[in-house]
Design an enzyme around this catalytic site. Structure first.
Site, PDB file in Angstrom:
ATOM      1  N   ALA A 101       0.846  -1.202   0.000  1.00 22.79           N
ATOM      2  CA  ALA A 101       0.000   0.000   0.000  1.00 22.79           C
ATOM      3  C   ALA A 101       0.875   1.244   0.000  1.00 22.79           C
ATOM      4  CB  ALA A 101      -0.921  -0.006   1.216  1.00 22.79           C
ATOM      5  N   GLY A 102       0.583   2.180  -0.900  1.00 28.25           N
ATOM      6  CA  GLY A 102       1.429   3.364  -0.972  1.00 28.25           C
ATOM      7  C   GLY A 102       0.776   4.562  -1.629  1.00 28.25           C
ATOM      8  N   TYR A 171       5.662  12.182  -1.900  1.00 30.29           N
ATOM      9  CA  TYR A 171       5.625  10.726  -2.053  1.00 30.29           C
ATOM     10  C   TYR A 171       7.036  10.146  -2.047  1.00 30.29           C
ATOM     11  CZ  TYR A 171       4.804   6.272  -4.550  1.00 30.29           C
ATOM     12  OH  TYR A 171       4.777   4.948  -4.949  1.00 30.29           O
ATOM     13  N   GLY A 202       9.162   0.457 -11.977  1.00 25.21           N
ATOM     14  CA  GLY A 202       9.154   1.460 -13.029  1.00 25.21           C
ATOM     15  C   GLY A 202       7.737   1.692 -13.527  1.00 25.21           C
TER      16      GLY A 202
END
Length: 257
Positions: A101-102, A171, A202
């Protein structure tokens, strides 16, 4: 002549292991969950949105795998404790923690450059991409050390490595902090059989980066959930016991340094 009884054990066998994956209701997290299930792990699916966690877990169970849902906002300490308790009561002690989760709710539509960000914008990212990781790790790492096996993985993105004018400063700052933590944790727990690594992604197809990836990667395509699942499977396996404190780039060759 005696019968040859030599056999080759299957690689990346996770039978008997219990994995908790955050943000796994869809996309890359679900890809990791499915990959670990295929190797025999029991997987606990966390997601901020209950319907996504429950739907993903149900889909995996329907495929014949061992999975359960543990939804909730992992930025909240009591929710983290509840998630770990659900995992332990359902499958047993957690062997594998994948911090996937980010992306807070509203991102990426809320991206703004640094001069337009307030302190609350940084706190929001730090809560999810640093403090939640610290809190979950604290809940599971002692047990891992006691049992002599543990795998902690942080999913990050190449934004921590490459500066971009996309409004990702908050972030990337939080992700970079988590990577610093990971490196030190690896040294603190490595001799108890616990590894800590990061997977740096990526351009992925779930964010609509297919055209960018076609132009800018060595392999000419964006990454997929299956790509992430394969890499996570390696990092959490017995075979990766000598891999710790590392950031593994998974970027299709867009950055090769």
């Amino acid at each position: 002549m005696s019968e040859n009884t030599n056999t080759t054990a299957p690689l990346f066998n996770l039978t008997g292991r219990v994995a908790l994956i955050t943000g796994a209701g869809q996309g890359m997290g679900l890809g990791a969950a499915r990959a670990l299930c295929r190797q025999g792990a029991s997987v606990v699916i966390n997601d901020y949105y209950p319907e996504r966690a429950e739907g993903a877990a149900a889909a995996l169970v329907a495929e014949g795998f061992k999975a359960c849902a543990a939804p909730g906002d992992i930025t909240l300490p009591d929710v983290r404790e509840s998630i770990v308790a659900t995992a332990c009561s359902t499958f047993g002690e957690i062997d594998i923690l994948v911090n996937n989760a980010g992306v807070p709710p509203g991102m990426p539509n809320s991206l703004r450059t640094f001069k337009d960000l307030g302190d609350e914008d940084f706190e929001r990212q730090l809560d999810l991409n640093l403090r939640a990781i610290l809190g979950l790790t604290r809940l599971v790492v002692d047990g891992m050390c006691e049992r002599g096996f543990g795998r902690i993985v942080i999913i990050t993105s190449e934004s921590w490595r490459n500066g971009m004018a996309m409004g990702l400063s908050n972030y990337a700052a939080a992700k970079s902090a988590a990577l610093g933590f990971m490196r030190h944790l690896a040294h603190e727990v490595g001799r108890q059989g616990v590894t800590a690594n990061a997977l740096s992604l990526g351009a992925m197809n779930n964010f609509g980066y297919d055209d960018i990836a076609k132009r800018n990667t060595a392999v000419g395509r964006a990454g997929t959930a299956d790509d992430v699942g394969a890499a996570v499977t390696y990092l959490v396996s017995n075979e990766a016991s000598w891999m710790s404190g590392q950031v593994l780039p998974l970027n299709g060759g867009s950055c090769t340094a």
